[in-house]
Design an enzyme around this catalytic site. Sequence first.
Site, PDB file in Angstrom:
ATOM      1  N   LYS A  23      -6.658 -13.333  -5.298  1.00 25.75           N
ATOM      2  CA  LYS A  23      -7.312 -12.052  -4.963  1.00 25.75           C
ATOM      3  C   LYS A  23      -6.644 -10.909  -5.723  1.00 25.75           C
ATOM      4  CE  LYS A  23      -6.066  -9.771  -1.087  1.00 25.75           C
ATOM      5  NZ  LYS A  23      -5.628  -8.378  -1.299  1.00 25.75           N
ATOM      6  N   ASN A  24      -5.327 -10.822  -5.604  1.00 25.64           N
ATOM      7  CA  ASN A  24      -4.629  -9.693  -6.217  1.00 25.64           C
ATOM      8  C   ASN A  24      -4.553  -9.820  -7.734  1.00 25.64           C
ATOM      9  OD1 ASN A  24      -4.356  -8.656  -3.694  1.00 25.64           O
ATOM     10  ND2 ASN A  24      -2.233  -9.290  -3.420  1.00 25.64           N
ATOM     11  N   ARG A  94      -7.897  -0.523  -0.470  1.00 23.35           N
ATOM     12  CA  ARG A  94      -7.007   0.334  -1.258  1.00 23.35           C
ATOM     13  C   ARG A  94      -7.026   0.024  -2.745  1.00 23.35           C
ATOM     14  NH1 ARG A  94      -2.909   3.359   0.038  1.00 23.35           N
ATOM     15  NH2 ARG A  94      -1.998   2.563  -1.878  1.00 23.35           N
ATOM     16  N   CYS A 118      -2.504   2.517   5.583  1.00 24.42           N
ATOM     17  CA  CYS A 118      -3.123   1.468   6.368  1.00 24.42           C
ATOM     18  C   CYS A 118      -2.072   0.938   7.313  1.00 24.42           C
ATOM     19  CB  CYS A 118      -3.702   0.370   5.495  1.00 24.42           C
ATOM     20  SG  CYS A 118      -2.452  -0.562   4.645  1.00 24.42           S
ATOM     21  N   ARG A 123       1.711   3.844   2.165  1.00 25.89           N
ATOM     22  CA  ARG A 123       1.128   3.454   0.891  1.00 25.89           C
ATOM     23  C   ARG A 123       0.686   4.643   0.018  1.00 25.89           C
ATOM     24  NH1 ARG A 123      -2.202  -1.988   1.380  1.00 25.89           N
ATOM     25  NH2 ARG A 123      -1.327  -2.243  -0.677  1.00 25.89           N
ATOM     26  N   PRO A 124       1.643   5.449  -0.419  1.00 28.46           N
ATOM     27  CA  PRO A 124       1.300   6.587  -1.281  1.00 28.46           C
ATOM     28  C   PRO A 124       0.844   6.126  -2.668  1.00 28.46           C
ATOM     29  CG  PRO A 124       3.683   6.323  -1.174  1.00 28.46           C
ATOM     30  CD  PRO A 124       3.094   5.306  -0.228  1.00 28.46           C
ATOM     31  N   ILE A 125       0.276   7.040  -3.459  1.00 29.18           N
ATOM     32  CA  ILE A 125      -0.115   6.688  -4.831  1.00 29.18           C
ATOM     33  C   ILE A 125       0.584   7.590  -5.849  1.00 29.18           C
ATOM     34  CG2 ILE A 125      -2.343   5.628  -4.254  1.00 29.18           C
ATOM     35  CD1 ILE A 125      -3.567   8.305  -5.448  1.00 29.18           C
ATOM     36  N   ASP A 126       1.717   8.197  -5.432  1.00 29.56           N
ATOM     37  CA  ASP A 126       2.420   9.123  -6.332  1.00 29.56           C
ATOM     38  C   ASP A 126       2.805   8.464  -7.657  1.00 29.56           C
ATOM     39  OD1 ASP A 126       4.102   7.620  -4.528  1.00 29.56           O
ATOM     40  OD2 ASP A 126       5.814   8.687  -5.353  1.00 29.56           O
ATOM     41  N   LEU A 127       3.167   7.193  -7.639  1.00 29.68           N
ATOM     42  CA  LEU A 127       3.589   6.539  -8.894  1.00 29.68           C
ATOM     43  C   LEU A 127       2.384   6.307  -9.828  1.00 29.68           C
ATOM     44  CD1 LEU A 127       6.157   3.995  -7.394  1.00 29.68           C
ATOM     45  CD2 LEU A 127       6.685   6.082  -8.685  1.00 29.68           C
ATOM     46  N   ASP A 312       3.898 -10.530   1.015  1.00 28.91           N
ATOM     47  CA  ASP A 312       2.601 -11.067   1.461  1.00 28.91           C
ATOM     48  C   ASP A 312       2.719 -12.448   2.107  1.00 28.91           C
ATOM     49  OD1 ASP A 312       1.541  -8.740   0.502  1.00 28.91           O
ATOM     50  OD2 ASP A 312       0.714  -9.604  -1.336  1.00 28.91           O
ATOM     51  N   ILE A 334       9.757  -4.067   1.085  1.00 31.03           N
ATOM     52  CA  ILE A 334       8.594  -3.494   0.391  1.00 31.03           C
ATOM     53  C   ILE A 334       7.807  -2.580   1.340  1.00 31.03           C
ATOM     54  CG2 ILE A 334       6.514  -3.992  -0.979  1.00 31.03           C
ATOM     55  CD1 ILE A 334       9.081  -5.125  -2.237  1.00 31.03           C
ATOM     56  N   ARG A 404     -10.799 -10.837   4.088  1.00 25.55           N
ATOM     57  CA  ARG A 404     -10.582 -10.047   2.864  1.00 25.55           C
ATOM     58  C   ARG A 404      -9.807 -10.847   1.824  1.00 25.55           C
ATOM     59  NH1 ARG A 404      -7.607  -4.787   3.914  1.00 25.55           N
ATOM     60  NH2 ARG A 404      -7.796  -4.886   1.670  1.00 25.55           N
TER      61      ARG A 404
HETATM   62  C1  EPZ Z   1      -0.046  -4.927  -4.193  1.00 20.98           C
HETATM   63  O1  EPZ Z   1      -0.275  -3.710  -3.527  1.00 20.98           O
HETATM   64  C2  EPZ Z   1      -0.846  -5.971  -3.450  1.00 20.98           C
HETATM   65  N1  EPZ Z   1      -2.249  -5.586  -3.466  1.00 20.98           N
HETATM   66  C3  EPZ Z   1      -0.329  -6.101  -2.036  1.00 20.98           C
HETATM   67  O2  EPZ Z   1      -1.029  -7.159  -1.423  1.00 20.98           O
HETATM   68  C4  EPZ Z   1       1.156  -6.427  -2.056  1.00 20.98           C
HETATM   69  O3  EPZ Z   1       1.658  -6.445  -0.741  1.00 20.98           O
HETATM   70  C5  EPZ Z   1       1.920  -5.398  -2.890  1.00 20.98           C
HETATM   71  O4  EPZ Z   1       1.325  -5.286  -4.209  1.00 20.98           O
HETATM   72  C6  EPZ Z   1       3.383  -5.729  -3.056  1.00 20.98           C
HETATM   73  O5  EPZ Z   1       3.531  -6.953  -3.695  1.00 20.98           O
HETATM   74  C7  EPZ Z   1      -2.982  -5.854  -4.546  1.00 20.98           C
HETATM   75  O6  EPZ Z   1      -2.511  -6.411  -5.536  1.00 20.98           O
HETATM   76  C8  EPZ Z   1      -4.411  -5.476  -4.484  1.00 20.98           C
HETATM   77  P1  EPZ Z   1       2.831  -1.627  -4.681  1.00 20.98           P
HETATM   78  P2  EPZ Z   1       0.136  -2.322  -4.202  1.00 20.98           P
HETATM   79  O7  EPZ Z   1       2.287  -0.419  -5.362  1.00 20.98           O
HETATM   80  O8  EPZ Z   1      -0.062  -2.401  -5.657  1.00 20.98           O
HETATM   81  C9  EPZ Z   1       5.385   1.891  -2.720  1.00 20.98           C
HETATM   82  C10 EPZ Z   1      -2.017  -8.345   0.369  1.00 20.98           C
HETATM   83  O9  EPZ Z   1      -1.635  -8.737   1.500  1.00 20.98           O
HETATM   84  N2  EPZ Z   1       4.603   2.782  -3.598  1.00 20.98           N
HETATM   85  O10 EPZ Z   1       3.552  -2.632  -5.499  1.00 20.98           O
HETATM   86  O11 EPZ Z   1      -0.549  -1.241  -3.435  1.00 20.98           O
HETATM   87  C11 EPZ Z   1       4.531   1.216  -1.677  1.00 20.98           C
HETATM   88  O12 EPZ Z   1       4.308   2.047  -0.555  1.00 20.98           O
HETATM   89  C12 EPZ Z   1      -1.627  -6.987  -0.148  1.00 20.98           C
HETATM   90  O13 EPZ Z   1      -2.756  -9.012  -0.392  1.00 20.98           O
HETATM   91  C13 EPZ Z   1       4.977   4.098  -3.709  1.00 20.98           C
HETATM   92  O14 EPZ Z   1       5.964   4.551  -3.115  1.00 20.98           O
HETATM   93  O15 EPZ Z   1       1.671  -2.322  -3.850  1.00 20.98           O
HETATM   94  C14 EPZ Z   1       5.336  -0.021  -1.373  1.00 20.98           C
HETATM   95  O16 EPZ Z   1       6.395   0.299  -0.516  1.00 20.98           O
HETATM   96  C15 EPZ Z   1      -1.281  -5.966   0.820  1.00 20.98           C
HETATM   97  N3  EPZ Z   1       4.222   4.923  -4.510  1.00 20.98           N
HETATM   98  C16 EPZ Z   1       5.910  -0.384  -2.737  1.00 20.98           C
HETATM   99  O17 EPZ Z   1       5.882   0.837  -3.513  1.00 20.98           O
HETATM  100  C17 EPZ Z   1       3.136   4.463  -5.205  1.00 20.98           C
HETATM  101  O18 EPZ Z   1       2.499   5.235  -5.908  1.00 20.98           O
HETATM  102  C18 EPZ Z   1       5.168  -1.459  -3.502  1.00 20.98           C
HETATM  103  O19 EPZ Z   1       3.779  -1.156  -3.512  1.00 20.98           O
HETATM  104  C19 EPZ Z   1       2.787   3.105  -5.089  1.00 20.98           C
HETATM  105  C20 EPZ Z   1       3.534   2.294  -4.266  1.00 20.98           C
END
Ligand code: EPZ
Length: 432
Positions: A23-24, A94, A118, A123-127, A312, A334, A404
């Site tokens: 999926k991911n 998301r 969620c 889950r911010p998107i600042d990065l 996950d 995480i 999902r």
């Molecule tokens: C991906 O989410 C996966 N989703 C998630 O899978 C998975 O848990 C996660 O990576 C970690 O491996 C998809 O691939 C669609 P991240 P993503 O950005 O990309 C923080 C599942 O169960 N962060 O690597 O959203 C964030 O809050 C799901 O299938 C910021 O601070 O995860 C987290 O603590 C749920 N700022 C960490 O980084 C940002 O801008 C890692 O998140 C982005 C993230």
Amino acid sequence: MAEHLVVEGGTTLEGTIKIQGSKNGALPLLAATLLSDGRCTLSNVPDLKDIRTLLEIMSELGMSVDQRGPNTFSMRVTDETKSTARYELVSQMRASIYVLAPLLAKRGYAKVSLPGGCVIGLRPIDLHLKGLRALGAEIELDHGYVVARAPGGRLKGGRVFLGGPFGSSVGATANTLMAASLADGKSVIEGAACEPEVVELAHFLNRMGATITGIGTPRLVVTGVPSLGGARQSVIPDRIEAGTYMAAAAITGGDVTLEDVRMEHLGAVVDTFEKIGVRIEELDEETIRITRPGPIRPVRVTTLTYPGYPTDIQAQLASLLCLGEGISVVTEKIYPDRFMHLAELNRMGAEVMKEGASAVIKGVKVLKGTDVMASDLRAGAALVLAGLVAEGTTRVHRLYHVDRGYECIEAKLASLGAKIHRVKDAAVTRAA
Ligand code: EPZ
């Protein structure tokens, strides 16, 4: 109408199942096709709600999609006039944020609803925004939408570090990589995520004509190209689904063979499962057999970015450890709040306490079936696993979470001998 799963505990799983496409892994590949001027074909795409949601968003953005078989999609952009991803669709998933970079890089403008938090955390998107700004994007947040523009219609190469407070971000790396592929000049992404799903995206972009080096390392170097063409790719097997069925085999003390598995993506999972007494044999390059000759031994484990133990598969491991012979500690690095399943496991007779970002799990002899609620897809899977061994009947509600991410979970488990079926929720009539 909403549905739930009914699981009768006590059967030992035996047999063979095939692991779905990731999926991911599939989601960023689908979004990346928005960058292409040609036709792209993706195979081994899992048949899941999240995939359908993204395809719907992409259709609204002018993508014409042909389904060629149950798991193969061929697509081509036919209309580039629309660049808005609506709240109604983005709020369902998301990962819709993956359309931000392709729209911006290819069409010069993107308006994407902010996905919001969620149940697993803020889950911010600042990065994501940091990555795009480093490439010259002008971004503002307006009434719940991210509105991004590329001055003069093109992004420019830049340098960015994408490590955040919880490590590098998979999504931010994917978005920045897609944007840099069509930017003018060279970009360097430091602190890039190394997850296999990011690696696959980089290979797919290169097949489309991008120039990305350092793939699989935390330093990606991208030399932008003026346009990208068509490409084909098969989605990698889902390492999280594989880990979930490894846990299912282990919790029931069964003998299960999984086909279409990439062992090289499961290093930390195999290591942890072996520590707790699960035997994993590699039958051939893509097939593994899971048995558990003895009791479940307690363990200390911490979720980390790849190649560490994946968040996950944290909830599924917690279910297993509820029946361990001793005290286990599972720490989340995480998503420190991703522990909603613990209260439900305790309702089934587990003895779990949360201490900060850790679950302290005291093994018990039996779990007992009852009504439980899935809070996210992995928590839902964990409760199904607990139901497989619990005394009596477990009903896992809010099944839409599980759907999902897991292709026909009940059919796969039933084919291994589990007593499990899907039931529509009864309509609730409230007294006036
Ligand atoms: C991906 O989410 C996966 N989703 C998630 O899978 C998975 O848990 C996660 O990576 C970690 O491996 C998809 O691939 C669609 P991240 P993503 O950005 O990309 C923080 C599942 O169960 N962060 O690597 O959203 C964030 O809050 C799901 O299938 C910021 O601070 O995860 C987290 O603590 C749920 N700022 C960490 O980084 C940002 O801008 C890692 O998140 C982005 C993230």
